[in-house]
Design an enzyme around this catalytic site. Sequence first.
Site, PDB file in Angstrom:
ATOM      1  N   CYS A   1       3.409  15.891 -29.103  1.00 17.49           N
ATOM      2  CA  CYS A   1       1.913  16.373 -27.973  1.00 17.49           C
ATOM      3  C   CYS A   1       2.006  15.121 -27.414  1.00 17.49           C
ATOM      4  O   CYS A   1       0.832  14.995 -26.165  1.00 17.49           O
ATOM      5  CB  CYS A   1       0.910  16.216 -28.942  1.00 17.49           C
ATOM      6  SG  CYS A   1       0.692  17.582 -30.122  1.00 17.49           S
TER       7      CYS A   1
ATOM      8  N   HIS B   1      -5.080  13.319 -26.137  1.00 10.91           N
ATOM      9  CA  HIS B   1      -4.458  14.624 -27.152  1.00 10.91           C
ATOM     10  C   HIS B   1      -5.700  15.031 -27.002  1.00 10.91           C
ATOM     11  O   HIS B   1      -6.555  14.202 -27.886  1.00 10.91           O
ATOM     12  CB  HIS B   1      -3.706  13.983 -27.744  1.00 10.91           C
ATOM     13  CG  HIS B   1      -3.315  15.300 -28.544  1.00 10.91           C
ATOM     14  ND1 HIS B   1      -3.139  16.434 -27.535  1.00 10.91           N
ATOM     15  CD2 HIS B   1      -2.440  15.574 -29.407  1.00 10.91           C
ATOM     16  CE1 HIS B   1      -2.204  17.215 -27.812  1.00 10.91           C
ATOM     17  NE2 HIS B   1      -2.040  16.835 -29.167  1.00 10.91           N
TER      18      HIS B   1
ATOM     19  N   ASN C   1      -5.742  22.729 -29.374  1.00  6.16           N
ATOM     20  CA  ASN C   1      -4.799  21.542 -28.822  1.00  6.16           C
ATOM     21  C   ASN C   1      -3.191  22.632 -28.732  1.00  6.16           C
ATOM     22  O   ASN C   1      -2.910  23.354 -28.932  1.00  6.16           O
ATOM     23  CB  ASN C   1      -3.973  21.144 -30.869  1.00  6.16           C
ATOM     24  CG  ASN C   1      -2.947  20.180 -30.119  1.00  6.16           C
ATOM     25  OD1 ASN C   1      -2.440  20.149 -29.058  1.00  6.16           O
ATOM     26  ND2 ASN C   1      -2.448  19.447 -31.194  1.00  6.16           N
TER      27      ASN C   1
END
Length: 381
Positions: free
Chosen positions: A117, A257, A287
């Site tokens: 990520c 993030h 996400n």
Amino acid sequence: MPSASLRAEIVGWGKCLPDRVVTNVELAATLDTSDEWIRERTGICERRIVAEGEATTSMAVTAARQALERADADPRSLDLIIVATSTPDHLMPATASQVQNALGAAHAGAFDLNAGCSGFVYALTMGQTAIASGAFRTVLVIGADTMSAVVNWDDRTTAVLFGDGAGAVLLRATENDYGILSTLLGSDGAGDELLMIPAGGSALRASQQTLDDHLHGLQMNGRQVYRFATRILPDATQSVLLAAGLSLDAVDWVIPHQANTRIIEAAAERLKLPIDRFVVNVDAYGNTSAASVPIALCEAVEDGRIQPGQNLVLVGFGAGLTWAAAAVRWATEKPAGRRASWRQASRWALYRWAAFRTRLMRGVNRLMARVGRLWNVTIND
Ligand code: UT7
């Protein structure tokens, strides 16, 4: 000799989110979970999931074309394309080469980068470094992930968290005092097992057994990753600001993030920054891994929250474990009107030509292979 002050400015941005919306309620129909649990523990209300025929490359190409459009740039001016992803279309070749081809970016080098990520901020750092070296002037940086392809849809502890998407930025060399001011990269491989897809690589090869044991699905120790994230987000933010010579007060927007609103709230509290200085959209998309930071950046520019002259911190964390941050002084105005139609038409023609050339080359390559086989048979007879 590169100029000492050469740095990268973000001149274009784009995003792609699949049309298909999957709500918490829909997930609760097949999993032992509830809308209430997911909202309270993560802040996620819904996510986007690709349809049949869509994958990481197709989303990356859409986001990239938008970024080129915003900058009114010719794809043939690209020197380098970096795609951050941990869910490439194929293990080989790289997604970046597929994107380069679909854009008709005939003069660009292309490679994938996997830092989970954190991938987009890693790729942004590589783009900035390539430009600062003086060897590259125009670099396309993309974060794209199809998490729906790798989550275990029977595992409620992970299936509810992720979504699909892509975001892109176009970097151009500048000697002005805006653009990417400082960057920071980090890694701690001792945390490898906290977030991993165990099988399908060279260590644990795909087999019937790995399929039966669900080892091709993403596995995560959520609590441990949560602890890591709440520590690293504020630490990386502070360190990258220090490197840029900026104080926390000078920060207009933090673009973290998007994994969990609780993680972002905890980071805001530790930094003593009001939460309304954080760009948060995890509620709408879940996400999206390497795509989350560029999608959030793109939304905040498009809706006018981010304005020229403002200071931003882009900060990611994820599998590896990895973390990365970039301090950016935003410079680019959102384009006000329509682009010159001939330049738009030339991009459109280039994309059509690239698609035609791909079909042609694949056809020729298949034909050559067939002729080669026939030739071998004839000679050996
Ligand atoms: O991109 C980077 C990667 N990901 C992350 O950053 C994620 C980081 N971690 C997190 O965001 C959070 O740890 C989670 C959202 C994954 C989990 O939240 P939590 O508050 O840490 O929950 P937990 O893991 O402590 O689990 C609490 C309970 C457990 O039940 P018991 O053992 O207390 O009976 C879980 O089994 O919640 C249960 N649970 C669920 N219940 C309903 C876990 N997932 C679900 C679910 N629905 N989807």
